[in-house]
Structure formats: C-alpha cells, structure tokens
Design a protein around this motif. Sequence first.
Motif, short mmCIF file in Angstrom:
data_model
loop_
_atom_site.label_atom_id
_atom_site.label_comp_id
_atom_site.label_asym_id
_atom_site.label_seq_id
_atom_site.Cartn_x
_atom_site.Cartn_y
_atom_site.Cartn_z
N ALA A 13 -7.86 16.50 3.75
CA ALA A 13 -7.61 17.14 2.46
C ALA A 13 -7.53 16.10 1.34
O ALA A 13 -7.82 16.42 0.19
N ASN A 14 -7.18 14.89 1.68
CA ASN A 14 -7.11 13.81 0.70
C ASN A 14 -8.44 13.07 0.57
O ASN A 14 -8.49 12.00 -0.02
N ILE B 259 1.72 9.39 5.75
CA ILE B 259 0.87 10.10 6.71
C ILE B 259 0.42 9.15 7.80
O ILE B 259 0.45 9.49 8.98
N PHE B 260 0.00 7.97 7.42
CA PHE B 260 -0.48 7.01 8.41
C PHE B 260 0.65 6.52 9.29
O PHE B 260 0.45 6.30 10.49
N GLU C 16 -7.75 0.94 9.75
CA GLU C 16 -8.42 -0.22 9.17
C GLU C 16 -9.32 0.19 8.01
O GLU C 16 -9.36 -0.48 6.98
N ALA C 17 -10.04 1.29 8.18
CA ALA C 17 -10.96 1.75 7.14
C ALA C 17 -10.23 2.28 5.92
O ALA C 17 -10.79 2.32 4.82
N ASN C 18 -9.00 2.68 6.09
CA ASN C 18 -8.25 3.29 4.99
C ASN C 18 -7.04 2.48 4.58
O ASN C 18 -6.06 3.02 4.05
N ARG D 290 -1.79 15.72 10.79
CA ARG D 290 -2.02 14.45 10.07
C ARG D 290 -3.50 14.29 9.73
O ARG D 290 -3.84 13.85 8.62
N ILE D 291 -4.35 14.65 10.65
CA ILE D 291 -5.79 14.55 10.41
C ILE D 291 -6.19 15.52 9.30
O ILE D 291 -6.96 15.17 8.40
#
Length: 179
Positions: free
Chosen positions: A80-81, A4-5, A165-167, A74-75
């Motif tokens: 959803a995750n 996804i990223f 970065e956060a994920n 994608r967002i």
Amino acid sequence: MKNIFKKTILVAMVAALAFAAFPFANAFALSANPEGEVNNEKLEQLWARQLQAYERLGKAFDDDDEHLSKLQERIDKAAANGKDVAALQAALDAYEAALKSARPAYESINGVVSSHQGFDVNGKVTDAEKAKATVQEMRTKLQEVKSSMNGTFKALREAMKAFREANKPAEGTTTERDS
C-alpha cells in the motif's frame, strides 16, 4: 515505515525460532557395543531429541496461522505504501503452501509417538530392536516434514532480507528512531 520493517523482522525471527527444529536428529548415529548390541543410552538420547523436535514442530504448526497473517499484513502495508513486494509475496505463498503440504507428514508422527514401541513412558528402552526401529521410523517421518518444506522457510527469510536491503532509508535521512 521503519516500524513496519521492524515488525516484519520480528515476525520472521519468531518464525525462525519456531522452525528451528528442522535440523533433526540423525538416527544413523546408532552405535553398537563390541558384542553387537545396540547402545540403549544412545537410543534414549536420540528418542528424547526426536520428541523435542516433534514438540517444537507442534508449537510451530499451532502458531503458523497467526504468524502468517501478521506477515501478510506487513506485506500488504508495504504494498500500500508503493513498495515492490512481489518476491516477498511469492516466497510467503510458497512457504504457506509448504506448511500445508507438510502438515499431514507432521500429523503422521503422532502414531509413532503414541505407540513409542521399544520405549517406556519415560523414554527408557524396553526392547532395543523395537526402539531402534521406532527411532528410525521417527527420523524418516521428520525427514518427510523437512522435505515437504523444501527450503521454503530459508527462501522466505532471504526474500525478507532482500526486501529490507532494497528498501533501506537513504543515508542522511532521519527515521522514526532517530527523531
């Protein structure tokens, strides 16, 4: 999740290339020769660059719905995750609104391009004064598009960077690519 990223980054890169036209040609760089006449070659170069910027913008505006919907997908998947996508969603919404507000400014450029006063169909100067006025009018209209965007693309790009970065996966964990 890594997929996804990757796709989000890909969509962002495509959008970045599409809107790479925003640093527009500067019409104030017109020079005069010693007799005070406008340099026709410089006018022709500026006109050609402005037409290229206009064409790139056209391609970007034509493809914006597709790119925006892919990014929104994608967002939605990240949300959803369980990921916090509030900042990313806000940046996308601002960017989308800016695109809508910039479209009329972009469409107004068509009249300048169609009339191309002072230039022939091949972009050669036929009347230097009219050509100079056309280049300056085109610059003004391109700047309107840029100001309508109000830096929202850069903000979206930064929000995507912060989200990635956060994920980031934790060190030592395996990812799809590592497997």
